[in-house]
Design a protein around this motif. Structure first.
Motif, mmCIF file in Angstrom:
data_model
loop_
_atom_site.group_PDB
_atom_site.id
_atom_site.type_symbol
_atom_site.label_atom_id
_atom_site.label_comp_id
_atom_site.label_asym_id
_atom_site.label_seq_id
_atom_site.Cartn_x
_atom_site.Cartn_y
_atom_site.Cartn_z
ATOM 1 N N LEU A 47 6.585 -3.137 -4.463
ATOM 2 C CA LEU A 47 5.168 -2.436 -4.372
ATOM 3 C C LEU A 47 5.525 -1.473 -3.383
ATOM 4 O O LEU A 47 4.634 -0.487 -3.364
ATOM 5 C CB LEU A 47 4.235 -3.666 -3.778
ATOM 6 C CG LEU A 47 4.167 -4.777 -4.995
ATOM 7 C CD1 LEU A 47 3.261 -5.780 -4.249
ATOM 8 C CD2 LEU A 47 3.620 -4.351 -6.225
ATOM 9 N N PHE A 48 6.042 -1.583 -2.274
ATOM 10 C CA PHE A 48 6.005 -0.654 -1.006
ATOM 11 C C PHE A 48 7.633 -0.280 -0.955
ATOM 12 O O PHE A 48 8.294 -1.053 -0.734
ATOM 13 C CB PHE A 48 5.491 -1.270 0.337
ATOM 14 C CG PHE A 48 4.103 -1.454 0.132
ATOM 15 C CD1 PHE A 48 3.201 -0.589 0.114
ATOM 16 C CD2 PHE A 48 3.566 -2.931 0.201
ATOM 17 C CE1 PHE A 48 1.837 -0.610 0.269
ATOM 18 C CE2 PHE A 48 2.335 -2.977 0.055
ATOM 19 C CZ PHE A 48 1.232 -2.198 0.167
ATOM 20 N N THR A 49 7.917 1.098 -0.944
ATOM 21 C CA THR A 49 8.951 1.572 -0.677
ATOM 22 C C THR A 49 9.053 2.405 0.394
ATOM 23 O O THR A 49 10.321 2.879 0.975
ATOM 24 C CB THR A 49 9.627 2.419 -1.969
ATOM 25 O OG1 THR A 49 8.637 3.288 -2.167
ATOM 26 C CG2 THR A 49 9.785 1.711 -3.182
ATOM 27 N N SER A 50 8.042 2.600 1.202
ATOM 28 C CA SER A 50 8.064 3.316 2.541
ATOM 29 C C SER A 50 7.368 2.518 3.507
ATOM 30 O O SER A 50 6.511 1.722 3.026
ATOM 31 C CB SER A 50 7.765 4.683 2.126
ATOM 32 O OG SER A 50 6.354 4.729 2.114
ATOM 33 N N ARG A 55 1.150 -0.728 4.656
ATOM 34 C CA ARG A 55 1.919 -1.788 3.992
ATOM 35 C C ARG A 55 1.974 -2.857 5.115
ATOM 36 O O ARG A 55 2.154 -4.046 4.843
ATOM 37 C CB ARG A 55 3.475 -1.272 4.048
ATOM 38 C CG ARG A 55 4.276 -2.496 3.605
ATOM 39 C CD ARG A 55 5.860 -1.810 3.397
ATOM 40 N NE ARG A 55 6.514 -2.916 2.884
ATOM 41 C CZ ARG A 55 7.578 -3.387 3.526
ATOM 42 N NH1 ARG A 55 8.018 -2.875 4.992
ATOM 43 N NH2 ARG A 55 8.376 -4.550 3.322
ATOM 44 N N GLY A 56 2.175 -2.447 6.363
ATOM 45 C CA GLY A 56 2.283 -3.610 7.326
ATOM 46 C C GLY A 56 1.270 -4.505 7.276
ATOM 47 O O GLY A 56 1.270 -5.627 7.701
ATOM 48 N N PHE A 57 -0.143 -3.953 7.303
ATOM 49 C CA PHE A 57 -1.234 -4.668 7.274
ATOM 50 C C PHE A 57 -1.369 -5.488 6.197
ATOM 51 O O PHE A 57 -1.527 -6.625 6.208
ATOM 52 C CB PHE A 57 -2.362 -3.828 7.568
ATOM 53 C CG PHE A 57 -3.539 -4.834 7.443
ATOM 54 C CD1 PHE A 57 -4.304 -5.272 8.502
ATOM 55 C CD2 PHE A 57 -4.597 -4.936 6.266
ATOM 56 C CE1 PHE A 57 -5.584 -6.165 8.551
ATOM 57 C CE2 PHE A 57 -5.814 -5.545 5.953
ATOM 58 C CZ PHE A 57 -6.052 -6.240 7.146
ATOM 59 N N VAL A 58 -1.161 -5.067 5.134
ATOM 60 C CA VAL A 58 -1.396 -5.865 3.890
ATOM 61 C C VAL A 58 -0.322 -6.937 3.668
ATOM 62 O O VAL A 58 -0.449 -8.180 3.454
ATOM 63 C CB VAL A 58 -1.040 -4.950 2.415
ATOM 64 C CG1 VAL A 58 -1.173 -5.829 1.312
ATOM 65 C CG2 VAL A 58 -2.515 -4.045 2.609
#
Length: 148
Positions: A47-50, A55-58
């Motif tokens: 879902l997150f590549t960077s 990203r950190g919060f979710v």
């Protein structure tokens, strides 16, 4: 306790163990692996590549939620030690799973079925969990009647 009642109790307990395992697998993957591990377990892409604040919060919130889900499995296993004495533990675990299913249903209502993998857990949480509660209540009544 009659042989039939003992068999019924054991079948109930086996179903609760299966429910606990269901809590452990995605719960452990989500809590300790985060979004990307859960996505890969479901056969999807990362879902997150960077790195990003989003990203950190979710991922943080996601891991917390799945940590709670994992813990529900532990509660269910502890409940099995004495299904009469720990009835309230089962009811609260079931309530949390039902509320989780309701949350899933609101997601389905808002976004549609984004992945067919969300249907089975939603059915379990909204349909099977209430049936297990009713079954547990029936078992407890039978077990309490046998004590007198």
């Amino acid at each position: 306790m009659s042989q039939f009642n003992l068999v019924e109790k054991r079948i109930f307990q086996v179903l609760v163990v299966i429910l606990a395992i269901i809590c452990f697998i995605p719960g452990g993957g989500g809590a300790f692996g985060g979004l990307n591990v859960s996505s890969s377990m479901a056969g999807g892409e990362l879902l997150f590549t960077s790195e990003s604040n989003l990203r950190g919060f979710v991922d943080n919130q996601y891991r917390f939620g799945f940590g709670v889900f994992f813990t529900q499995g532990l509660v269910l296993l502890f409940f099995l030690r004495n299904i009469q004495q720990h009835a309230n533990l089962f009811r609260f675990a079931a309530l949390s799973l039902f509320i989780g299913g309701f949350a899933r249903a609101t997601n389905i209502i808002e976004f549609g079925i984004v992945d067919s993998a969300v249907v089975a857990p939603t059915v379990i949480e909204l349909g099977v969990i209430p049936l297990l509660l009713l079954w547990h209540q029936r078992l407890i009544k039978k077990l309490n009647l046998r004590e007198y």
